[in-house]
Design a protein around this motif. Structure first.
Motif, PDB file in Angstrom:
ATOM      1  N   ASP A  63     -35.918-102.676  62.470  1.00 19.97           N
ATOM      2  CA  ASP A  63     -35.888-103.891  62.038  1.00 19.97           C
ATOM      3  C   ASP A  63     -34.438-104.070  61.091  1.00 19.97           C
ATOM      4  N   GLY A  64     -33.812-103.066  60.824  1.00 17.87           N
ATOM      5  CA  GLY A  64     -32.643-103.127  59.665  1.00 17.87           C
ATOM      6  C   GLY A  64     -32.982-103.190  58.444  1.00 17.87           C
ATOM      7  N   THR A  65     -33.906-102.898  58.101  1.00 17.94           N
ATOM      8  CA  THR A  65     -34.406-102.678  56.486  1.00 17.94           C
ATOM      9  C   THR A  65     -34.697-101.215  56.056  1.00 17.94           C
ATOM     10  N   GLU A  66     -34.520-100.407  57.071  1.00 16.30           N
ATOM     11  CA  GLU A  66     -34.727 -99.017  56.938  1.00 16.30           C
ATOM     12  C   GLU A  66     -33.694 -98.647  55.754  1.00 16.30           C
ATOM     13  N   PRO A  67     -34.042 -97.876  54.674  1.00 12.03           N
ATOM     14  CA  PRO A  67     -33.251 -97.314  53.677  1.00 12.03           C
ATOM     15  C   PRO A  67     -32.264 -96.612  54.451  1.00 12.03           C
ATOM     16  N   GLU A  68     -30.765 -96.433  54.027  1.00 11.18           N
ATOM     17  CA  GLU A  68     -30.066 -95.461  54.756  1.00 11.18           C
ATOM     18  C   GLU A  68     -30.246 -94.139  54.697  1.00 11.18           C
ATOM     19  N   ASP A  69     -31.066 -93.645  53.573  1.00 12.96           N
ATOM     20  CA  ASP A  69     -31.363 -92.131  53.506  1.00 12.96           C
ATOM     21  C   ASP A  69     -32.236 -91.577  54.645  1.00 12.96           C
ATOM     22  N   ILE A  70     -32.944 -92.742  55.248  1.00 13.50           N
ATOM     23  CA  ILE A  70     -33.767 -92.318  56.419  1.00 13.50           C
ATOM     24  C   ILE A  70     -32.954 -91.364  57.379  1.00 13.50           C
ATOM     25  N   PHE A  71     -31.789 -91.715  57.516  1.00 10.40           N
ATOM     26  CA  PHE A  71     -30.768 -91.014  58.466  1.00 10.40           C
ATOM     27  C   PHE A  71     -30.320 -89.703  57.860  1.00 10.40           C
ATOM     28  N   CYS A  72     -31.248 -88.509  58.145  1.00  9.91           N
ATOM     29  CA  CYS A  72     -31.002 -87.515  57.405  1.00  9.91           C
ATOM     30  C   CYS A  72     -31.162 -86.215  58.482  1.00  9.91           C
ATOM     31  N   PRO A  73     -30.381 -85.810  59.487  1.00  6.77           N
ATOM     32  CA  PRO A  73     -30.328 -84.856  60.505  1.00  6.77           C
ATOM     33  C   PRO A  73     -30.061 -83.508  59.619  1.00  6.77           C
ATOM     34  N   SER A  74     -31.192 -82.762  59.771  1.00  5.39           N
ATOM     35  CA  SER A  74     -31.182 -81.313  58.976  1.00  5.39           C
ATOM     36  C   SER A  74     -30.097 -80.460  59.612  1.00  5.39           C
ATOM     37  N   ASP A  75     -29.679 -80.531  60.607  1.00  5.31           N
ATOM     38  CA  ASP A  75     -28.941 -79.322  61.141  1.00  5.31           C
ATOM     39  C   ASP A  75     -28.087 -79.898  62.495  1.00  5.31           C
ATOM     40  N   LEU A  76     -27.411 -81.140  62.262  1.00  5.03           N
ATOM     41  CA  LEU A  76     -26.581 -81.961  63.458  1.00  5.03           C
ATOM     42  C   LEU A  76     -25.596 -80.727  63.877  1.00  5.03           C
ATOM     43  N   ASP A  77     -25.680 -80.575  65.352  1.00  8.01           N
ATOM     44  CA  ASP A  77     -24.785 -79.976  65.929  1.00  8.01           C
ATOM     45  C   ASP A  77     -24.681 -80.394  67.452  1.00  8.01           C
ATOM     46  N   CYS A  78     -23.409 -81.506  67.344  1.00 10.98           N
ATOM     47  CA  CYS A  78     -22.835 -82.171  68.462  1.00 10.98           C
ATOM     48  C   CYS A  78     -22.404 -81.288  69.561  1.00 10.98           C
ATOM     49  N   GLY A 123     -22.767 -88.732  51.909  1.00 11.35           N
ATOM     50  CA  GLY A 123     -22.237 -89.840  52.394  1.00 11.35           C
ATOM     51  C   GLY A 123     -20.756 -89.649  53.055  1.00 11.35           C
ATOM     52  N   LYS A 124     -20.464 -88.237  53.536  1.00 12.30           N
ATOM     53  CA  LYS A 124     -19.168 -88.116  54.089  1.00 12.30           C
ATOM     54  C   LYS A 124     -19.341 -87.877  55.685  1.00 12.30           C
ATOM     55  N   GLY A 125     -20.642 -87.882  56.046  1.00 10.27           N
ATOM     56  CA  GLY A 125     -20.504 -87.427  57.467  1.00 10.27           C
ATOM     57  C   GLY A 125     -20.241 -88.577  58.375  1.00 10.27           C
ATOM     58  N   ASP A 126     -19.988 -88.101  59.714  1.00 14.81           N
ATOM     59  CA  ASP A 126     -19.288 -88.929  60.707  1.00 14.81           C
ATOM     60  C   ASP A 126     -19.781 -88.420  62.023  1.00 14.81           C
ATOM     61  N   VAL A 127     -21.007 -88.979  62.592  1.00 11.38           N
ATOM     62  CA  VAL A 127     -21.378 -88.422  63.960  1.00 11.38           C
ATOM     63  C   VAL A 127     -20.307 -88.733  65.052  1.00 11.38           C
ATOM     64  N   LEU A 128     -19.647 -89.918  64.937  1.00 10.48           N
ATOM     65  CA  LEU A 128     -18.811 -90.025  66.058  1.00 10.48           C
ATOM     66  C   LEU A 128     -17.549 -89.320  66.095  1.00 10.48           C
ATOM     67  N   HIS A 129     -16.989 -88.990  64.820  1.00  9.85           N
ATOM     68  CA  HIS A 129     -16.145 -87.842  64.722  1.00  9.85           C
ATOM     69  C   HIS A 129     -16.461 -86.499  65.236  1.00  9.85           C
ATOM     70  N   GLU A 130     -17.827 -86.041  65.076  1.00 12.31           N
ATOM     71  CA  GLU A 130     -18.242 -84.835  65.378  1.00 12.31           C
ATOM     72  C   GLU A 130     -18.465 -84.805  66.854  1.00 12.31           C
ATOM     73  N   THR A 322     -34.878 -84.827  65.113  1.00 14.85           N
ATOM     74  CA  THR A 322     -34.580 -85.012  63.545  1.00 14.85           C
ATOM     75  C   THR A 322     -33.563 -83.876  63.131  1.00 14.85           C
ATOM     76  N   ARG A 323     -33.431 -82.842  63.896  1.00 16.21           N
ATOM     77  CA  ARG A 323     -32.556 -82.127  63.241  1.00 16.21           C
ATOM     78  C   ARG A 323     -31.126 -82.365  63.646  1.00 16.21           C
ATOM     79  N   GLY A 324     -30.975 -83.138  64.710  1.00 17.60           N
ATOM     80  CA  GLY A 324     -29.750 -83.532  65.320  1.00 17.60           C
ATOM     81  C   GLY A 324     -29.226 -82.666  66.365  1.00 17.60           C
ATOM     82  N   ARG A 325     -30.308 -82.068  67.083  1.00 22.49           N
ATOM     83  CA  ARG A 325     -30.003 -81.137  68.469  1.00 22.49           C
ATOM     84  C   ARG A 325     -30.982 -81.626  69.524  1.00 22.49           C
ATOM     85  N   ILE A 326     -30.399 -81.289  70.709  1.00 22.67           N
ATOM     86  CA  ILE A 326     -31.417 -81.573  71.855  1.00 22.67           C
ATOM     87  C   ILE A 326     -32.534 -80.710  71.836  1.00 22.67           C
ATOM     88  N   ASP A 327     -33.748 -81.355  71.864  1.00 22.81           N
ATOM     89  CA  ASP A 327     -34.959 -80.674  71.784  1.00 22.81           C
ATOM     90  C   ASP A 327     -34.949 -79.541  72.970  1.00 22.81           C
TER      91      ASP A 327
END
Ligand code: FUL
Length: 481
Positions: A63-78, A123-130, A322-327
């Motif tokens: 609903d848009g009220t989620e705190p930004e910190d909720i987005f925290c992939p533990s091991d993003l690997d695009c 705060g330096k992450g950028d998923v689109l860049h990766e 939630t790791r930022g990987r495909i299951d």
């Protein structure tokens, strides 16, 4: 000198004669795809990735009220997403850069609800860049879903928001992430944080994409680049025109009935082929609890036959976890799906056939349908809207899939066709009766063994073309639809 000119003259005469005898290709009919739309359709299968706060909260619509910190992939690997996509045979990836909750997976200067406000990578992450880099590294095209509906932005629901949304688009499409092959516009238009809805300025949004990424195919319910297939079950219409009447329609509530989106409109003035978006899981976002319900290979094959096999592009959603990987369950399933497709479509059982039938001339000969070159096609003379091709095989062939392709740069033309096989008694037996072909049609027939197949075009809007007829035997998913 004179004598030397004579052979030259004769040669020129011969050339002129040859030119006069060359039969011209059929004139294009009605709406035709742009080169970008054709290249898009030839991609056939793309990967959809729903990723964002919902991945962590387990809801479908934040609903848009989620705190930004909720987005925290533990091991993003695009790169793991794109390597998986490439191995599975996908040609592009489309990411939910901004879903309805408004959270931006890139540091959008227009929003205070983005990765930049989260603790993720300080705060330096950028998923689109990766992801854009990972796509380039794997030879895949990169596309974005950017939701106009925004449940976080306080300006949503005011005239000012349309300009905000344009600047949001600009911060993705201005080239900083390289070329974008598809811009995905969801038609959803719910209430924003102030309880108001937005009146979207679609011409402005589409114009912004066209200005910054002119090659991008724009998806919405009604195009302009490609259209929604009308359901999220993975099912294009059995009759499926790539043309659609769009005048007076808009994405979302103002779009044509879903049955029309599912089937298109024959001979309409706008080219907007159907895109079939469907999730490998029950939901669009990853949830641990839904892992046991990842679709089976048979379910995926059915979706393939009812999307790619029905003149549509398949956009299969495989959401990162939630790791930022495909299951691993999903990626294994994709590899099994790929193996099944490779197995089914390994051998064209018609490759050594001889083909007989009427034709427009030798450049448009029946045998062209055996050539994998898309630009070599069979065509009938002007004014002839029906005709048959007979494929005779050196020995009996067993098959249950008949693949047909029209040469769509000249428009989608065939309205009705049927298939017949030669019985041992020398009779022609009908095994399928269908309507449209389009870019690609895979007809599921009973498993038959025969020495000859007849492809009968019963009717077309104008003289038909076919660039491919191929036969396969599917022993994995054998049912007839
Ligand atoms: C829909 C959205 O509301 C869903 O959440 C999802 O993104 C789907 C692809 O489009 O309209």
């Amino acid at each position: 000198m004179k004598n030397r000119c004579r052979p030259c003259l004769s040669f020129c005469l011969l050339l002129c004669l040859a030119a006069a005898c060359t039969v011209r290709p059929p004139e294009p009919y009605g709406a035709v795809p742009t080169p970008e739309q054709l290249a898009w359709q030839q991609m056939e299968m793309n990967l959809f990735c729903h990723f964002g706060p919902n991945t962590f909260t387990g809801v479908e619509w934040g609903d848009g009220t989620e705190p930004e910190d909720i987005f925290c992939p533990s091991d993003l690997d695009c790169r793991q997403w794109t390597a998986t996509a490439r191995k599975a045979g996908f040609k592009g990836v489309i990411l939910t850069a901004k879903h309805h909750d408004g959270f931006c997976l890139w540091p959008s200067p227009e929003s205070v609800h983005t990765v930049a406000q989260s603790a993720w990578r300080e705060g330096k992450g950028d998923v689109l860049h990766e992801l854009s880099e990972a796509c380039a590294a794997e030879g895949l095209k990169f596309g974005v879903y950017i939701s106009p509906w925004d449940r976080n932005d306080p300006r949503y629901g005011t005239p000012e928001y349309n300009a905000v949304f344009v600047r949001t688009l600009e911060s993705v499409l201005d080239g900083r992430y390289g070329p974008v092959f598809e811009q995905w516009f969801d038609g959803a238009c719910g209430e924003g944080p102030t309880g108001k809805r937005q009146v979207y300025d679609w011409p402005l949004f589409n114009g912004t994409v066209a200005r910054l990424q002119p090659q991008a195919v724009i998806f919405s319910d009604v195009g302009p680049g490609c259209r929604w297939v009308g359901n999220e079950r993975g099912q294009a219409g059995r009759t499926n025109w790539s043309t659609l009447e769009v005048d007076g329609f808009e994405p979302g509530a103002g779009s044509p009935p879903v049955e029309v989106l599912n089937c298109g409109t024959p001979g309409a003035s706008h080219w907007a082929a159907a895109e079939t978006d469907v999730s490998i899981r029950p939901g669009w976002f990853w949830r641990a609890s839904e892992t046991p319900q990842v679709k089976s290979v048979r379910q995926l094959l059915k979706i393939y036959y009812e999307s790619v096999g029905r003149n549509s592009l398949l956009l299969l959603n495989v959401p990162p976890d939630t790791r930022g990987r495909i299951d691993p369950v999903d990626s294994l399933r994709l590899m099994e799906f790929r193996a099944a497709l490779d197995d089914i479509f390994a051998d064209d059982l018609a490759a050594d056939a001889t083909v007989a039938g009427d034709a427009r001339g030798r450049h448009f000969a029946p045998a062209n349908v055996l050539s994998p070159a898309y630009d070599r096609y069979w065509a009938l003379p002007d004014g002839q809207t029906g005709g048959a091709l007979t494929l005779s095989f050196p020995g009996p062939r067993t098959f249950n899939r008949v693949l047909l392709q029209e040469y769509i740069p000249l428009g989608q033309r065939i309205t009705a066709f049927h298939l017949e096989i030669l019985t041992p008694e020398g009779e022609w037996l009908e095994i399928a009766r269908e309507t449209t072909v389009g870019y690609k049609r895979i007809v599921l027939t009973p498993t038959v063994t025969t020495a000859a197949l007849r492809v009968v075009v019963d009717d077309a809007l104008v003289c038909p073309t076919l660039t491919r007829v191929a036969l396969y035997h599917d022993t994995v998913y054998c049912e007839v639809d």
